[in-house]
Design an enzyme around this catalytic site. Sequence first.
Site, PDB file in Angstrom:
ATOM      1  N   ARG A 245       2.943   3.901  10.271  1.00 24.71           N
ATOM      2  CA  ARG A 245       1.646   3.968   9.592  1.00 24.71           C
ATOM      3  C   ARG A 245       1.137   5.397   9.519  1.00 24.71           C
ATOM      4  NH1 ARG A 245      -0.054  -1.631  12.617  1.00 24.71           N
ATOM      5  NH2 ARG A 245       0.787  -2.987  10.972  1.00 24.71           N
ATOM      6  N   PHE A 364       2.254  -1.293   1.747  1.00 27.81           N
ATOM      7  CA  PHE A 364       3.347  -1.354   2.727  1.00 27.81           C
ATOM      8  C   PHE A 364       2.950  -0.776   4.086  1.00 27.81           C
ATOM      9  CE2 PHE A 364       5.634   2.328   0.269  1.00 27.81           C
ATOM     10  CZ  PHE A 364       4.669   3.224   0.650  1.00 27.81           C
ATOM     11  N   GLU A 365       3.810  -1.009   5.077  1.00 29.78           N
ATOM     12  CA  GLU A 365       3.533  -0.716   6.496  1.00 29.78           C
ATOM     13  C   GLU A 365       2.297  -1.464   6.985  1.00 29.78           C
ATOM     14  OE1 GLU A 365       5.849   0.471   7.920  1.00 29.78           O
ATOM     15  OE2 GLU A 365       6.637   2.362   7.166  1.00 29.78           O
ATOM     16  N   GLY A 366       2.073  -2.643   6.435  1.00 31.25           N
ATOM     17  CA  GLY A 366       0.889  -3.434   6.748  1.00 31.25           C
ATOM     18  C   GLY A 366      -0.194  -3.149   5.736  1.00 31.25           C
TER      19      GLY A 366
END
Length: 381
Positions: A245, A364-366
Site C-alpha cells: 500500500r 488495487f492493493e485494497g
Amino acid sequence: MDVDRLLPTPEAADLIALTREIADKELAPRVDEHEAAESYPEGLFTTLGQAGLLGLAYPEEYGGGGQPYEVYLQVLEELAARWAAVGVATSVHTLACHPLHSFGTAEQKERWLPAMLAGEAVGGYSLSEPQAGSDAASLTCKAEPTEDGSAYRITGNKAWITHGGKAGFYALFARTAPGSRGVSCFLAPGQTEGLSFGLPERKMGLQAVPTTSAHWDGALLDADRRIGDEGQGLQIAFSALDNGRLGIAACATGLAQAALSAAVAYANERTTFGRKIIDHQGLGFLLADMAAAVDSARATYLDAARRRDLGRPFSRQASAAKLIATDTAMKVTTDAVQVLGGYGYTRDFPVERYMREAKIMQIFEGTNQIQRLVISRQLAA
C-alpha cells in the site's frame, strides 16, 4: 518539474539522481508508444534490475540495496512520474519478494532471494481470485500435499495478476485446509507445467504491463517452495500488503506530480486575454490546490515509511497514505485535464492517460473503501 526532495544521506541523493537519469532515458521516451500499442517493454525491467532499482528495500547481504523505505518509495515515485505502469510493476515486484525475505528460511533466502533482488526474475503477486478480491479469506485455489509429502498439487484459478505470464516467479497463496487459517504461501516459478494464463485484461490504463488470470491445473510445486508454516498464508499476505500500500501511495503521488507538472507547464505557455492563463486567479488557485494536495500525499506516505523504518506500527498510516495519495491522484489528474481544456481530452497530451491510470490506484492493493474499514477498525480497537 523535479521534486526538491529532503533525503537522509548523500547516498540517497545520488540514488535519486541515478533514478531520474534512467527514468528520463529509458522510460520517458518509450511510455507513449508502449501504452498506445499495449505492448510490453521487453528488457526494461532487466535494465532496472541491473541498475539495482528492483531490490532497494532489501538487505545488501542478499544483493539488495539496503535502503530505508523512505528512500525506496521516493525512487518508486520518480519511476511512476515517468511511467505509472512501470512504477506499479516495480512495487508489485517488491511486494512479491516480501514473503520470502520476511518468512522464508535461511536456506530458502540464500537459494532464491539474490536472483529476485537482482531482477533476474521479475515477481508477481497472486492472492486475488475471481470471487475473492477484498475478502482474501474466501479464496478456493487448493494446494494439496502429495502422498509422499514431497510436493503440493495446485488446482484452481487466480485473478488480477500484474505481470501475469511475464513474471519469473509468483508469490502464490492457496488453500491447504478449511477456514481463515487454512491458507498457505508458496514461491512458484513462472514456468511450471500445469500453469497457464488468460489473455491480458482490457484495461483503462497501465496497458503496457499485462494483468491476467492464472489457471493451475494440478501443477506440482516442491514442498520446499512453501514459505512459512502451513496456515500462515493470510498473515504473510496482509504483512506484505501493508508494504504494498505504501508502494501504491508513492506511485499515485508520482502520477499526480506528473499531472501537476504538465498542467503548470501548459498554464505558463498558454495565453488568454493577453495574459498567461496561470496569471488568472481562478486557474492559479486551482493549480495551487493541486500542488498542496501532491505535497500532502507525499508527506503522508513518507510519515508511514519513516514509522516502518523505525520499527514502529504503521498499518493504519499505510492505509491512510494509500487512501489519501490515490484519491489525490484521481483529483489532480482530473483537474489537469480541466486546465488543458479541450486539449486535455485528446491523446496529444498525456494528462488524459494520467486520469485513466489514476482510477485503478483507488482500487488495487485494497480498495479505498477497504482502507477506510482498516482505519476505522483500528480507531475502534
